[in-house]
Design a protein around this motif. Structure first.
Motif, mmCIF file in Angstrom:
data_model
loop_
_atom_site.group_PDB
_atom_site.id
_atom_site.type_symbol
_atom_site.label_atom_id
_atom_site.label_comp_id
_atom_site.label_asym_id
_atom_site.label_seq_id
_atom_site.Cartn_x
_atom_site.Cartn_y
_atom_site.Cartn_z
ATOM 1 N N THR A 67 21.014 33.535 -34.180
ATOM 2 C CA THR A 67 21.374 34.236 -32.950
ATOM 3 C C THR A 67 22.772 33.809 -32.529
ATOM 4 N N PRO A 68 23.670 34.757 -32.252
ATOM 5 C CA PRO A 68 25.034 34.395 -31.896
ATOM 6 C C PRO A 68 25.082 33.594 -30.594
ATOM 7 N N LYS A 69 26.071 32.721 -30.503
ATOM 8 C CA LYS A 69 26.264 31.909 -29.311
ATOM 9 C C LYS A 69 27.559 32.318 -28.631
ATOM 10 N N MET A 70 27.587 32.144 -27.334
ATOM 11 C CA MET A 70 28.820 32.402 -26.600
ATOM 12 C C MET A 70 29.824 31.290 -26.876
ATOM 13 N N THR A 71 31.082 31.665 -27.074
ATOM 14 C CA THR A 71 32.130 30.656 -27.194
ATOM 15 C C THR A 71 32.368 30.058 -25.816
ATOM 16 N N GLU A 79 31.176 33.261 -16.484
ATOM 17 C CA GLU A 79 30.668 32.613 -15.282
ATOM 18 C C GLU A 79 31.635 32.715 -14.110
ATOM 19 N N ALA A 80 32.948 32.775 -14.411
ATOM 20 C CA ALA A 80 33.953 32.796 -13.349
ATOM 21 C C ALA A 80 34.260 34.199 -12.842
ATOM 22 N N ALA A 81 33.721 35.221 -13.507
ATOM 23 C CA ALA A 81 34.031 36.603 -13.129
ATOM 24 C C ALA A 81 33.577 36.899 -11.706
ATOM 25 N N ALA A 82 34.365 37.705 -11.009
ATOM 26 C CA ALA A 82 34.046 38.061 -9.620
ATOM 27 C C ALA A 82 33.101 39.251 -9.544
ATOM 28 N N THR A 83 32.848 39.914 -10.672
ATOM 29 C CA THR A 83 31.932 41.055 -10.706
ATOM 30 C C THR A 83 30.601 40.639 -11.326
ATOM 31 N N PRO A 84 29.513 41.307 -10.955
ATOM 32 C CA PRO A 84 28.195 40.960 -11.507
ATOM 33 C C PRO A 84 28.108 41.291 -12.997
ATOM 34 N N LEU A 85 27.760 40.286 -13.809
ATOM 35 C CA LEU A 85 27.692 40.457 -15.261
ATOM 36 C C LEU A 85 26.359 39.941 -15.800
ATOM 37 N N LEU A 86 25.798 40.710 -16.729
ATOM 38 C CA LEU A 86 24.587 40.315 -17.440
ATOM 39 C C LEU A 86 24.869 40.460 -18.926
ATOM 40 N N LEU A 87 24.509 39.450 -19.714
ATOM 41 C CA LEU A 87 24.741 39.488 -21.156
ATOM 42 C C LEU A 87 23.406 39.734 -21.850
ATOM 43 N N ILE A 88 23.385 40.759 -22.727
ATOM 44 C CA ILE A 88 22.153 41.200 -23.361
ATOM 45 C C ILE A 88 22.254 41.073 -24.875
ATOM 46 N N PRO A 92 15.827 43.374 -31.160
ATOM 47 C CA PRO A 92 14.494 43.722 -30.656
ATOM 48 C C PRO A 92 14.123 42.926 -29.400
ATOM 49 N N GLY A 93 13.675 43.636 -28.397
ATOM 50 C CA GLY A 93 13.306 43.000 -27.135
ATOM 51 C C GLY A 93 14.360 43.119 -26.063
ATOM 52 N N LEU A 94 15.619 43.333 -26.482
ATOM 53 C CA LEU A 94 16.735 43.347 -25.533
ATOM 54 C C LEU A 94 16.634 42.154 -24.583
ATOM 55 N N HIS A 95 16.659 40.964 -25.168
ATOM 56 C CA HIS A 95 16.503 39.744 -24.370
ATOM 57 C C HIS A 95 17.773 39.441 -23.578
ATOM 58 N N ILE A 96 17.574 38.922 -22.386
ATOM 59 C CA ILE A 96 18.692 38.494 -21.544
ATOM 60 C C ILE A 96 19.234 37.167 -22.079
ATOM 61 N N VAL A 97 20.538 37.127 -22.310
ATOM 62 C CA VAL A 97 21.177 35.894 -22.767
ATOM 63 C C VAL A 97 21.581 35.048 -21.559
ATOM 64 N N ASP A 98 22.220 35.686 -20.592
ATOM 65 C CA ASP A 98 22.657 34.951 -19.404
ATOM 66 C C ASP A 98 23.068 35.945 -18.320
ATOM 67 N N ALA A 115 16.733 33.928 -18.397
ATOM 68 C CA ALA A 115 17.361 33.787 -19.717
ATOM 69 C C ALA A 115 16.280 33.732 -20.798
ATOM 70 N N GLY A 116 16.412 34.589 -21.794
ATOM 71 C CA GLY A 116 15.432 34.659 -22.872
ATOM 72 C C GLY A 116 14.338 35.681 -22.640
ATOM 73 N N GLU A 117 14.246 36.203 -21.420
ATOM 74 C CA GLU A 117 13.226 37.202 -21.121
ATOM 75 C C GLU A 117 13.705 38.599 -21.544
ATOM 76 N N LYS A 118 12.751 39.503 -21.742
ATOM 77 C CA LYS A 118 13.099 40.876 -22.094
ATOM 78 C C LYS A 118 13.701 41.589 -20.882
ATOM 79 N N MET A 119 14.759 42.333 -21.138
ATOM 80 C CA MET A 119 15.497 43.020 -20.078
ATOM 81 C C MET A 119 14.580 43.827 -19.161
ATOM 82 N N PHE A 120 13.699 44.628 -19.758
ATOM 83 C CA PHE A 120 12.911 45.544 -18.945
ATOM 84 C C PHE A 120 11.643 44.898 -18.389
ATOM 85 N N ASP A 121 11.358 43.657 -18.800
ATOM 86 C CA ASP A 121 10.315 42.892 -18.121
ATOM 87 C C ASP A 121 10.856 42.337 -16.805
#
Length: 211
Positions: A67-71, A79-88, A92-98, A115-121
Motif C-alpha cells: 500500500t503506498p505511503k504518503m511522503t 495537514e497544513a492545507a486551509a481547505t478540507p481534504l480527505l485522502l482515499i 477495493p473498499g475505498l478506504h480512508i487514508v487520512d 483512518a482505514g475505514e471504508k469511505m461509504f461506511d
C-alpha cells in the motif's frame, strides 16, 4: 450476482421514468427506488473493486504491491492545507487514508477513528432522505478520476453528515476530486477536497422564495 441485479433494476426504473403517463406520486416512488439501486450498486462496486477497472484488480492480485505511503512533504502539505481534504485509497473498499483537521471539523469526524475505514461506511447517505444521491454521485466522480487521470469537479451536492450523536445534519458541498500519482506514475490516492456550500445554498433558496 447482486451487482447484476442492481444494474437490471436501474435499467428497469429508468424505463419506467421515461413513461409519460406515470403519475407524479408514482414518479416520485420510482425515482426513490432508482436512487436506492444506484446507491447499492455504488457501494457494492466500491467494496469489491474500488474505482479500479477489472483488469487493474486482476493485475494487482497477480502482482501485489505494498500500500503506498504518503511522503513526508505531501503529508505536511496535506495537514497544513486551509481547505478540507480527505485522502482515499482507490482500491477495493475505498478506504480512508487520512483527513486533515479542517476536513474533520467540517464533517464532524475524528481522523484517528476513520483512518482505514471504508469511505461509504463513514459517509453513508442519509437514510431519512429517499432522494439522497451523494454516495452514487461521489462514486461516479471518483471513477472518472481513476479512468481519466484528471481532476473532476462535481456540482454542488447535498450530502448530509452525522454529528457526534449520530444524527444526520443537512449539508451542501462543492467537491473536487484529484488523482495523486506515485513515482511510477500510477494512481496511488484520490484527494477529495470540499467547500461547504450550505450557507450559499440556503441563501439561494431564501432568495428564490422571496416575492
Amino acid at each position: 450476482m447482486q451487482r447484476f441485479i442492481e444494474e437490471q433494476n436501474i435499467a428497469h426504473f429508468q424505463r419506467l421514468l421515461s413513461e409519460e403517463d406515470l403519475s407524479e406520486q408514482s414518479r416520485r416512488f420510482v425515482q426513490a427506488q432508482l436512487l436506492a439501486s444506484k446507491r447499492r450498486l455504488a457501494m457494492l462496486t466500491a467494496a469489491s473493486m474500488g474505482v479500479h477497472s477489472t483488469a487493474q484488480i486482476t493485475r494487482e492480485r497477480t502482482f501485489p504491491h505494498p500500500t503506498p505511503k504518503m511522503t513526508s512533504k505531501f503529508q505536511w502539505q496535506f495537514e497544513a492545507a486551509a481547505t478540507p481534504l480527505l485522502l482515499i485509497d482507490p482500491g477495493p473498499g475505498l478506504h480512508i487514508v487520512d483527513a486533515n483537521q479542517v476536513y474533520a471539523a467540517a464533517t464532524m469526524i475524528d481522523p484517528g477513528k476513520v483512518a482505514g475505514e471504508k469511505m461509504f461506511d463513514v459517509f453513508p447517505d442519509n437514510p431519512d432522505d429517499p432522494l439522497a444521491d451523494g454516495v452514487a454521485n461521489l462514486f461516479a466522480s471518483l471513477r472518472i478520476v481513476a479512468e481519466t487521470g484528471r481532476p473532476h469537479a462535481m456540482a454542488i451536492q447535498r450530502y448530509d453528515v452525522r454529528d457526534p450523536n449520530g444524527t444526520f445534519v443537512e449539508r451542501y458541498w462543492q467537491p473536487l476530486n484529484t488523482p495523486v500519482r506515485n513515482e511510477a506514475g500510477d494512481l496511488a490516492f484520490i484527494l477529495h477536497q470540499v467547500l461547504d456550500a450550505t450557507a450559499q445554498y440556503a441563501r439561494r433558496e431564501h432568495e428564490a422564495l422571496e416575492p
